[in-house]
Design a protein around this motif. Structure first.
Motif, PDB file in Angstrom:
ATOM      1  N   THR A   1       1.109  -1.133   0.005  1.00 27.05           N
ATOM      2  CA  THR A   1      -0.247   0.177  -0.095  1.00 27.05           C
ATOM      3  C   THR A   1       0.747   1.434   0.212  1.00 27.05           C
ATOM      4  O   THR A   1       2.031   0.958   0.788  1.00 27.05           O
ATOM      5  N   VAL A   2       0.376   2.249  -0.583  1.00 23.41           N
ATOM      6  CA  VAL A   2       1.115   3.452  -0.752  1.00 23.41           C
ATOM      7  C   VAL A   2       0.034   4.771  -0.395  1.00 23.41           C
ATOM      8  O   VAL A   2      -0.763   4.410  -0.760  1.00 23.41           O
ATOM      9  N   HIS A   3       0.398   5.492   0.200  1.00 24.43           N
ATOM     10  CA  HIS A   3      -0.342   6.630   0.911  1.00 24.43           C
ATOM     11  C   HIS A   3       0.369   7.530  -0.160  1.00 24.43           C
ATOM     12  O   HIS A   3       1.356   8.312  -0.590  1.00 24.43           O
ATOM     13  N   GLN A   4      -0.806   8.156  -0.329  1.00 21.88           N
ATOM     14  CA  GLN A   4      -0.538   9.200  -2.291  1.00 21.88           C
ATOM     15  C   GLN A   4      -1.818  10.587  -1.605  1.00 21.88           C
ATOM     16  O   GLN A   4      -2.704  10.228  -0.837  1.00 21.88           O
ATOM     17  N   GLU A   5      -0.800  11.717  -2.127  1.00 24.44           N
ATOM     18  CA  GLU A   5      -1.683  12.638  -1.871  1.00 24.44           C
ATOM     19  C   GLU A   5      -1.431  13.623  -3.176  1.00 24.44           C
ATOM     20  O   GLU A   5      -0.327  13.556  -3.565  1.00 24.44           O
ATOM     21  N   VAL A   6      -2.530  13.980  -3.333  1.00 27.22           N
ATOM     22  CA  VAL A   6      -2.852  15.080  -4.130  1.00 27.22           C
ATOM     23  C   VAL A   6      -2.916  16.134  -3.964  1.00 27.22           C
ATOM     24  O   VAL A   6      -3.708  16.545  -3.477  1.00 27.22           O
ATOM     25  N   PHE A   7      -1.734  18.037  -4.708  1.00 29.51           N
ATOM     26  CA  PHE A   7      -2.216  18.790  -4.185  1.00 29.51           C
ATOM     27  C   PHE A   7      -2.326  19.827  -5.800  1.00 29.51           C
ATOM     28  O   PHE A   7      -1.503  19.234  -7.032  1.00 29.51           O
ATOM     29  N   ASN A   8      -3.321  20.433  -5.834  1.00 28.08           N
ATOM     30  CA  ASN A   8      -3.462  20.997  -7.127  1.00 28.08           C
ATOM     31  C   ASN A   8      -2.795  22.339  -6.962  1.00 28.08           C
ATOM     32  O   ASN A   8      -3.210  23.394  -7.070  1.00 28.08           O
ATOM     33  N   PRO A   9      -1.259  22.840  -7.830  1.00 27.55           N
ATOM     34  CA  PRO A   9      -0.462  24.209  -7.318  1.00 27.55           C
ATOM     35  C   PRO A   9      -1.442  25.733  -8.098  1.00 27.55           C
ATOM     36  O   PRO A   9      -1.699  26.894  -7.943  1.00 27.55           O
ATOM     37  N   PHE A  10      -1.623  25.485  -9.208  1.00 31.86           N
ATOM     38  CA  PHE A  10      -2.059  26.130 -10.588  1.00 31.86           C
ATOM     39  C   PHE A  10      -2.247  25.202 -11.516  1.00 31.86           C
ATOM     40  O   PHE A  10      -2.002  24.708 -12.013  1.00 31.86           O
ATOM     41  N   GLU A  11      -3.285  25.985 -12.425  1.00 26.91           N
ATOM     42  CA  GLU A  11      -4.633  25.046 -13.688  1.00 26.91           C
ATOM     43  C   GLU A  11      -4.192  24.159 -13.918  1.00 26.91           C
ATOM     44  O   GLU A  11      -4.593  23.310 -12.831  1.00 26.91           O
ATOM     45  N   ASP A  12      -3.687  23.446 -14.556  1.00 28.83           N
ATOM     46  CA  ASP A  12      -3.523  21.091 -14.584  1.00 28.83           C
ATOM     47  C   ASP A  12      -2.657  20.836 -14.096  1.00 28.83           C
ATOM     48  O   ASP A  12      -2.470  19.915 -14.576  1.00 28.83           O
ATOM     49  N   GLN A  13      -1.981  21.970 -13.365  1.00 30.86           N
ATOM     50  CA  GLN A  13      -0.773  21.205 -12.762  1.00 30.86           C
ATOM     51  C   GLN A  13      -0.834  20.269 -11.186  1.00 30.86           C
ATOM     52  O   GLN A  13      -2.200  20.815 -10.848  1.00 30.86           O
ATOM     53  N   ARG A  14      -0.671  18.763 -11.208  1.00 30.05           N
ATOM     54  CA  ARG A  14      -0.324  18.661 -10.293  1.00 30.05           C
ATOM     55  C   ARG A  14       0.094  17.759  -8.910  1.00 30.05           C
ATOM     56  O   ARG A  14       1.351  17.554 -10.244  1.00 30.05           O
ATOM     57  N   LEU A  15       0.263  18.142  -8.262  1.00 29.33           N
ATOM     58  CA  LEU A  15       1.265  17.325  -7.189  1.00 29.33           C
ATOM     59  C   LEU A  15       1.251  16.005  -6.916  1.00 29.33           C
ATOM     60  O   LEU A  15       0.004  16.221  -6.094  1.00 29.33           O
ATOM     61  N   VAL A  16       2.187  15.230  -6.839  1.00 26.31           N
ATOM     62  CA  VAL A  16       1.849  14.348  -6.474  1.00 26.31           C
ATOM     63  C   VAL A  16       3.045  13.331  -5.309  1.00 26.31           C
ATOM     64  O   VAL A  16       4.249  13.100  -6.342  1.00 26.31           O
TER      65      VAL A  16
END
Ligand SMILES: [Zn+2]
Length: 240
Positions: A217-232
């Motif tokens: 199992t992996v802990h996954q978090e997603v953040f959207n800094p701007f527009e269509d970019q996502r930090l995973v």
């Protein structure tokens, strides 16, 4: 890269002059540098030093407060480290420091800006002993008044736990990554994000998705800094 001692000395010198969190506008005042940010120039920034005239131009197209701070700090890096009369800088990037850039002075100015705004020694004291989460990164970004992207990139690279991988996807396409694992390279990572980032929850524990990088199992978090970019941001048990 330029003698890192020189960069360190410049940072120590301004450390005596500056406040925390670092404020490049105050530093410009101290050095008598005028900042002009209301012209739509076609570069990110210019530094002009000639016959007693000291100016930093930032394009008025750049409105993000943290990006402006980074660009001014980058130009201050040229001012303190290099001795040319004019610098025209394009594509100044907080991310540039993690990639190979053929222009050495641009690299040095980016490195200077990164260390000035988010000093490694102070950052290390704020890192958790376990895997880094976005909740830690938000605190770091707020404390140093820098972008979440910059805080995330630097924190994951310096992590104590060393199991985190930060991936930046534009749409579903990999743009860059950051990790404390120096053996990891771009080609080893999923170029197309295996989860649909438009629907991904902010935080989830999942299996079967990042199996080339993690076991179980992996802990996954997603953040959207701007527009269509996502930090995973991933953490878990790394595959050896
Ligand atoms: Zn530059």
């Amino acid at each position: 890269m330029m003698n890192s001692v020189t960069i360190r000395q410049a940072l120590e010198f301004i450390g005596l002059l500056s406040t925390s969190p670092s404020n490049p506008y105050n530093l410009c005042n101290t050095f008598g540098i005028e900042v002009i940010d209301n012209e739509p120039i076609n570069k990110d920034g210019y530094l002009v030093c000639d016959r007693g005239c000291k100016l930093i131009f930032i394009s008025s197209n750049i409105t993000n407060r943290h990006r402006k701070k980074f660009i001014i700090s980058h130009e201050l890096g040229h001012f303190l480290l290099h001795r040319e009369k004019l610098y025209c800088c394009t594509d100044i990037s907080e991310i540039g420091i993690s990639q190979i850039n053929s222009n050495c002075q641009e690299n040095e100015a980016n490195y200077f800006a990164s260390e000035y705004l988010l000093p490694q020694e102070q950052l290390l004291r704020m890192l958790p002993h376990e895997s880094i989460r976005f909740s830690d990164i938000f605190k770091i970004a707020a404390h140093f008044d820098v972008s979440v992207t910059m805080a995330a990139m630097k924190a994951t690279r310096l992590s104590n736990a060393e199991d985190e991988i930060l991936l930046c996807y534009k749409g579903q396409q990999l743009k860059w990554f950051s990790s404390g694992d120096t053996g990891l390279c771009y080609k080893m990572l999923p170029q197309k994000c295996p989860v649909d980032l438009t629907r991904a929850p902010l935080e989830v524990d999942i299996g079967g998705v990042w199996d080339t990088l993690y076991e179980g199992t992996v802990h996954q978090e997603v953040f959207n800094p701007f527009e269509d970019q996502r930090l995973v941001l991933l953490s878990g048990t790394r595959c050896l």
